[in-house]
Scaffold this motif. Structure first.
Motif, short mmCIF file in Angstrom:
data_model
loop_
_atom_site.label_atom_id
_atom_site.label_comp_id
_atom_site.label_asym_id
_atom_site.label_seq_id
_atom_site.Cartn_x
_atom_site.Cartn_y
_atom_site.Cartn_z
N ASP A 287 -24.04 37.63 33.41
CA ASP A 287 -23.80 38.88 34.12
C ASP A 287 -22.34 39.32 34.05
N THR A 288 -21.49 38.49 33.43
CA THR A 288 -20.06 38.81 33.35
C THR A 288 -19.74 39.33 31.95
N PRO A 289 -19.23 40.58 31.85
CA PRO A 289 -18.93 41.14 30.52
C PRO A 289 -17.95 40.31 29.72
N ASP A 290 -16.93 39.74 30.36
CA ASP A 290 -15.96 38.94 29.61
C ASP A 290 -16.61 37.71 28.98
N ASN A 291 -17.51 37.09 29.69
CA ASN A 291 -18.20 35.92 29.14
C ASN A 291 -19.09 36.31 27.95
N LEU A 292 -19.77 37.46 28.06
CA LEU A 292 -20.60 37.93 26.95
C LEU A 292 -19.73 38.21 25.72
N ALA A 293 -18.57 38.83 25.95
CA ALA A 293 -17.68 39.14 24.83
C ALA A 293 -17.17 37.86 24.19
N LEU A 294 -16.80 36.88 25.02
CA LEU A 294 -16.30 35.61 24.51
C LEU A 294 -17.34 34.92 23.64
N ILE B 145 -29.26 34.23 18.26
CA ILE B 145 -28.92 33.63 19.54
C ILE B 145 -28.92 34.73 20.60
N LEU B 146 -29.59 34.50 21.71
CA LEU B 146 -29.54 35.41 22.86
C LEU B 146 -28.61 34.80 23.90
N VAL B 147 -27.56 35.54 24.26
CA VAL B 147 -26.61 35.10 25.28
C VAL B 147 -26.87 35.90 26.55
N VAL B 148 -27.05 35.18 27.65
CA VAL B 148 -27.39 35.83 28.92
C VAL B 148 -26.31 35.48 29.94
N SER C 180 -19.94 36.21 22.16
CA SER C 180 -20.25 37.00 20.97
C SER C 180 -19.22 36.75 19.87
N ARG C 181 -17.94 36.72 20.25
CA ARG C 181 -16.89 36.47 19.26
C ARG C 181 -17.04 35.07 18.65
N LEU C 182 -17.41 34.11 19.48
CA LEU C 182 -17.54 32.74 19.01
C LEU C 182 -18.69 32.57 18.02
N LEU C 183 -19.78 33.28 18.26
CA LEU C 183 -21.01 33.05 17.50
C LEU C 183 -21.25 34.02 16.35
N LYS C 184 -20.63 35.21 16.38
CA LYS C 184 -21.04 36.28 15.47
C LYS C 184 -20.82 35.98 13.99
N ASP C 185 -19.88 35.10 13.67
CA ASP C 185 -19.66 34.77 12.26
C ASP C 185 -20.72 33.82 11.71
N HIS C 186 -21.50 33.22 12.57
CA HIS C 186 -22.47 32.22 12.15
C HIS C 186 -23.93 32.66 12.40
N TYR C 187 -24.13 33.50 13.41
CA TYR C 187 -25.48 33.85 13.82
C TYR C 187 -25.57 35.34 14.18
N LYS C 188 -26.80 35.82 14.23
CA LYS C 188 -27.04 37.13 14.79
C LYS C 188 -27.07 36.98 16.30
N VAL C 189 -26.28 37.79 17.02
CA VAL C 189 -26.13 37.63 18.46
C VAL C 189 -26.73 38.81 19.20
#
Length: 362
Positions: A12-19, A7-10, A21-30
Motif C-alpha cells: 500500500d506504500t508507493p515508495d515500496n512499490l517503486a523500490l 512478479i506481482l508486488v503488493v 519495481s526498480r529491483l526486479l524490472k531488469d529480470h522479470y515482468k513486474v
C-alpha cells in the motif's frame, strides 16, 4: 522477453512499490497492486503471475487475508506467495507459512537476498508446474487407456454374445433389449432398501455391460435341440438347460485367466447371470433349484428381463405375445417364478419396457 516470468508486488506504500519495481524490472515482468483487493483481481486474470510478493500490513484487507483467498481459489492456489513485512516475530512468520506462503522476508529488504529468494522460488515453481503437467498427461493417458480397455471389453462381450445369438437366428435385437431392461429395472430398485446396497452405480453399469452374456452357453447346445421348431422332449430339455452351466463354466475360466478377484467384476456378474437367470423364486427353476434370496440379484433381474422379451418375441414354436399379454404373464409369476419386488418394479416401468422393445424391434 519471451518466456519472461511475472512478479506481482503488493504494497500500500508507493515508495515500496517503486523500490521493488526498480529491483526486479531488469529480470522479470513486474505488476503492482496497492491494495489486497486489487491484488486478487490481477492474480485472477490470465496470464497469472508466477510469484506474488505480498506486504502484510495493509488497510482494509491485510496480506494474511489476501493469502487466504488466493489459497482458497483453485485458479490461484498454485501461485507461490512470499510475504514482505516489517513484522518479524516468530508468531507472524508461523502464521504466514501456515496460510500457505512459501517464504517470509523481513523489511528493510536486502536486494541480493530478495533476488536470490525470488529466483529460487521461481525455479521451484517451474519444477512443480512441470511435474503437474506430467501428472496431468499421465492421468490423461491412463484415462484414455482405461477407456480403450473398456471399449475392447464391451466389443468382446458383444461379439461373444452375438456369436451365441447367431445360432438362434430368431432372437434379433434380444441382446440390446435385455441390456436396457436390466438397466432400468436396476435403477428403479435402487429405491428399495433390499437392493440399494448392492445396486451401486458402478454395479448397475457392470450389470448392463455383462447382461449380453446371459445365454453364451448356447454355443454348446446342439443345433438339433437349439433350433428345433417343436416342443423339446424331456431329454432334449435337460440338454438345453445345460446352457446355464456351460456359460457359467466358460466365464469362470475366463475370470481365472483374467486374474480378477473383484466380486463386482463384470465376469463375476456375467457368470452369475448365465447360471441363475432360469432359477425361480419358488425353487422350481434350474440348474440349482435355488429359491428366493438365495438367487443372486443379477439372476433375478435377468429372469424378468429375459422372460418378458421372450414373450413378446416370435419363435418357431410360438407367436409373439402383445405387450399387455406379456405384462399379465409377468404379474402372474409374481412370488412364484419371479421376485415379488422385481415384479413390482417392472409393473411400475412397463411403459418403459414397451418403449425399449419398440426402439429395438426386430
Amino acid at each position: 522477453m519471451s518466456g519472461q516470468r511475472t512478479i506481482l508486488v503488493v504494497d500500500d506504500t508507493p515508495d515500496n512499490l517503486a523500490l521493488m519495481s526498480r529491483l526486479l524490472k531488469d529480470h522479470y515482468k513486474v505488476k503492482i497492486a496497492n491494495s489486497g483487493r486489487r491484488a486478487l483481481t490481477i492474480a485472477a486474470v490470465e496470464p497469472r503471475p508466477d510469484l506474488i510478493l505480498l506486504d502484510v500490513m495493509m488497510p482494509e484487507m491485510d496480506g494474511y487475508e489476501v493469502c487466504r483467498r488466493l489459497q482458497a481459489d483453485p485458479s490461484t492456489t498454485d501461485i507461490p506467495v512470499v510475504f514482505l513485512t516489517a513484522r518479524s516475530n516468530q508468531e507472524d512468520e508461523h502464521l504466514g507459512l501456515e496460510l500457505g506462503a512459501v517464504d517470509y522476508i523481513s523489511k528493510p529488504i536486502s536486494p541480493p537476498i530478495v533476488l536470490a529468494r525470488v529466483r529460487n522460488h521461481l525455479q521451484l515453481k517451474r519444477a512443480a508446474d512441470l511435474l503437474r503437467d506430467q501428472n496431468s498427461f499421465l492421468e490423461s493417458e491412463v484415462t484414455q487407456r482405461t477407456e480403450d480397455i473398456r471399449a475392447m471389453r464391451d466389443a468382446t462381450i458383444v461379439a461373444l454374445a452375438s456369436l451365441a445369438e447367431t445360432r438362434d437366428n430368431e432372437t434379433g435385437n434380444h441382446i440390446r433389449r435385455t441390456q436396457d431392461y436390466m438397466k432400468v429395472l436396476a435403477e428403479k430398485l435402487v429405491e428399495n432398501p433390499k437392493f440399494g446396497a448392492f445396486l451401486q452405480p458402478e454395479t448397475i453399469d457392470l450389470l448392463y455391460r455383462s447382461a449380453p452374456l446371459h445365454d453364451i452357453g448356447k454355443v454348446g447346445v446342439p443345433d438339433s435341440i437349439l433350433l428345433k421348431p417343436g416342443r423339446l422332449t424331456p431329454e432334449e430339455f435337460d440338454i438345453m438347460k445345460t446352457h446355464t452351466t456351460l456359460g457359467h463354466d466358460a466365464l469362470s475360466k475366463a475370470e481365472e485367466v483374467a486374474g480378477t478377484g473383484d466380486e463386482r467384476s463384470f465376469l463375476q456378474l456375467a457368470r452369475e447371470i448365465a447360471l441363475t437367470h432360469h432359477e425361480r423364486w419358488d425353487g422350481k427353476g434350474y440348474p440349482q433349484g435355488l429359491a428366493e434370496d438365495d438367487i443372486p440379484i443379477a439372476g433375478r433381474l435377468m429372469a424378468v428381463a429375459d422372460v418378458y422379451d421372450a414373450l413378446i418375441s416370435k419363435r418357431t414354436y410360438k407367436d409373439a405375445f402383445s405387450h399387455e399379454e406379456a405384462v399379465a404373464e409377468i404379474r402372474k409369476g409374481r412370488g412364484t417364478q419371479f421376485d415379488p419386488d422385481i415384479v413390482d418394479a417392472f409393473l411400475g416401468l412397463e411403459g418403459v419396457f414397451r418403449d425399449i422393445a419398440a426402439s429395438h424391434a426386430d
